[in-house]
Write an enzyme that holds these catalytic residues in place. Sequence first.
Site, PDB file in Angstrom:
ATOM      1  N   LYS A  89       4.246   8.124   1.889  1.00  0.00           N
ATOM      2  CA  LYS A  89       4.055   6.741   2.321  1.00  0.00           C
ATOM      3  C   LYS A  89       2.777   6.531   3.129  1.00  0.00           C
ATOM      4  O   LYS A  89       2.174   5.471   3.098  1.00  0.00           O
ATOM      5  CB  LYS A  89       5.252   6.280   3.159  1.00  0.00           C
ATOM      6  CG  LYS A  89       6.575   6.278   2.415  1.00  0.00           C
ATOM      7  CD  LYS A  89       6.742   4.998   1.664  1.00  0.00           C
ATOM      8  CE  LYS A  89       7.999   4.863   0.842  1.00  0.00           C
ATOM      9  NZ  LYS A  89       9.111   5.749   1.033  1.00  0.00           N
ATOM     10  N   GLU A 111       8.468  -3.770   5.707  1.00  0.00           N
ATOM     11  CA  GLU A 111       9.894  -3.561   5.503  1.00  0.00           C
ATOM     12  C   GLU A 111      10.103  -2.050   5.402  1.00  0.00           C
ATOM     13  O   GLU A 111       9.180  -1.321   5.077  1.00  0.00           O
ATOM     14  CB  GLU A 111      10.347  -4.225   4.195  1.00  0.00           C
ATOM     15  CG  GLU A 111      10.151  -3.387   2.915  1.00  0.00           C
ATOM     16  CD  GLU A 111       8.703  -3.034   2.599  1.00  0.00           C
ATOM     17  OE1 GLU A 111       7.804  -3.752   3.062  1.00  0.00           O
ATOM     18  OE2 GLU A 111       8.464  -2.025   1.899  1.00  0.00           O
ATOM     19  N   SER A 377       8.126  14.384  -2.682  1.00  0.00           N
ATOM     20  CA  SER A 377       7.644  13.191  -1.975  1.00  0.00           C
ATOM     21  C   SER A 377       7.815  13.222  -0.465  1.00  0.00           C
ATOM     22  O   SER A 377       7.043  12.597   0.259  1.00  0.00           O
ATOM     23  CB  SER A 377       8.320  11.944  -2.550  1.00  0.00           C
ATOM     24  OG  SER A 377       9.722  12.053  -2.486  1.00  0.00           O
TER      25      SER A 377
HETATM   26  C1  LIG Z   1      10.306   5.869   0.232  1.00  0.00           C
HETATM   27  C2  LIG Z   1      10.491   7.181  -0.378  1.00  0.00           C
HETATM   28  C3  LIG Z   1      10.704   7.337  -1.761  1.00  0.00           C
HETATM   29  C4  LIG Z   1      10.898   6.175  -2.697  1.00  0.00           C
HETATM   30  O1  LIG Z   1       9.829   5.293  -2.769  1.00  0.00           O
HETATM   31  P1  LIG Z   1       8.829   5.263  -4.003  1.00  0.00           P
HETATM   32  O2  LIG Z   1       8.018   4.057  -3.737  1.00  0.00           O
HETATM   33  O3  LIG Z   1       9.651   5.164  -5.237  1.00  0.00           O
HETATM   34  O4  LIG Z   1       8.035   6.513  -3.958  1.00  0.00           O
HETATM   35  C5  LIG Z   1      10.765   8.613  -2.282  1.00  0.00           C
HETATM   36  N1  LIG Z   1      10.659   9.702  -1.491  1.00  0.00           N
HETATM   37  C6  LIG Z   1      10.472   9.595  -0.156  1.00  0.00           C
HETATM   38  C7  LIG Z   1      10.364  10.837   0.651  1.00  0.00           C
HETATM   39  C8  LIG Z   1      10.375   8.341   0.444  1.00  0.00           C
HETATM   40  O5  LIG Z   1      10.188   8.267   1.766  1.00  0.00           O
END
Ligand SMILES: *Cc1c(COP(=O)(O)O)cnc(C)c1O
Length: 391
Positions: A89, A111, A377
């Site tokens: 993010k 948000e 992620s």
């Molecule tokens: C917010 C988040 C997601 C999902 O959001 P995307 O916009 O689909 O990437 C996935 N993994 C993590 C660690 C997140 O914080």
Amino acid sequence: MVYHVDQRGFFGFFGGSYIPEMLVPNITELQSRYLEIIEDASFQAEFRQLLRDYVGRPTPLYPARRLSEKLGYPLFLKREDLNHTGAHKINNAIGQILLAQRLGKRRIIAETGAGQHGVATATVCALMGVECFVYMGEIDMKRQAPNVRRMQMLGTKVIPVTSGSRVLKDAANEAMRDWIAHPEDTHYILGSAVGPHPFPDMVMRFQAVISEEIKTQLPAQTPYQLPHSIIACVGGGSNAIGAFAHFLDTPSVVLIGVEAAGKGLDSGETAATIARGREGVLHGSKTLVMQTEDGQITEAHSISAGLDYPGVGPQHAHLARTGRATYVSVTDEEALVAAHELARLEGIIPALETAHALAYLPRHQAGPDQPVVLCLSGRGDKDMATYCPEA
Ligand SMILES: *Cc1c(COP(=O)(O)O)cnc(C)c1O
């Protein structure tokens, strides 16, 4: 470039900008200026410098040896969990705060669902010394309490959202309302590849650093020139589109997005929008949306707050419709098992969102010479209460 945005903000049939009259000035300003601003050399220099020195990029492309042995194909983890604040993010938050500065906006709103985007936004606002308000559903504030405290310590005001089902989509509604009420001085840092044009395209451009790095790291560090496939979890779709971006026009690379099935695709408690949604409009763009027969948005369900969203980015809707990318889904239970497995096999505790992508791996078709890249992620610190409830 058939997978990229057109002049009017569409990805094929999906996208565009379906907004109330009151938002038109803000959105028009963004649409007319975002490309000129982010393509400017001084913007790029500052963005790249902060990604390197503040976020800690490039993130490693890690060969997961023990998991690869078990799966029968070489698996590489793109370690977005090692970014400052613990997820991808921050890439987007850095890009958007630099954009807000160039637009002369002194007040930031956002948000958040799992709180990762809220923390990333609170972080870049502290870095730049600007005022920040984050909208968060009351339910999410409970299930992601550590992130609420992090935002507060960073000087952000977290505003509890008590409308609707008190989760991510309701927080996004409230943030939109705030933006309408403060059009002059406020920028809305949207946290995923969703929303009215230009947000999906802009967020993709900031997250595309993920695939840009994969594209150089893989041939530099391994015997492989290109990934066989790329796998990422999909909430709104920002980490996935960032991991796909530089391979969209390379048809040999298999692209797979993993949605949250919740308690099961047919349980009525799911967040698998591409599997179960229909065409509709949500948060300003035409996309796939989970809705009732007569078009009421239905509640999403996922154990993971970051995937608990009844819509999906319009670019993913287009990639699904055209068949360029394939979307699969994984249940709450499967995700939990996969998180514990990664912890034991590789010493990495993943975010619950990421655990969905991991849970799909045993079903994935690839051979011993076909490198698979998974976008890790985020890290799982925020999810410890779910992983180990007795503790
Ligand atoms: C917010 C988040 C997601 C999902 O959001 P995307 O916009 O689909 O990437 C996935 N993994 C993590 C660690 C997140 O914080």
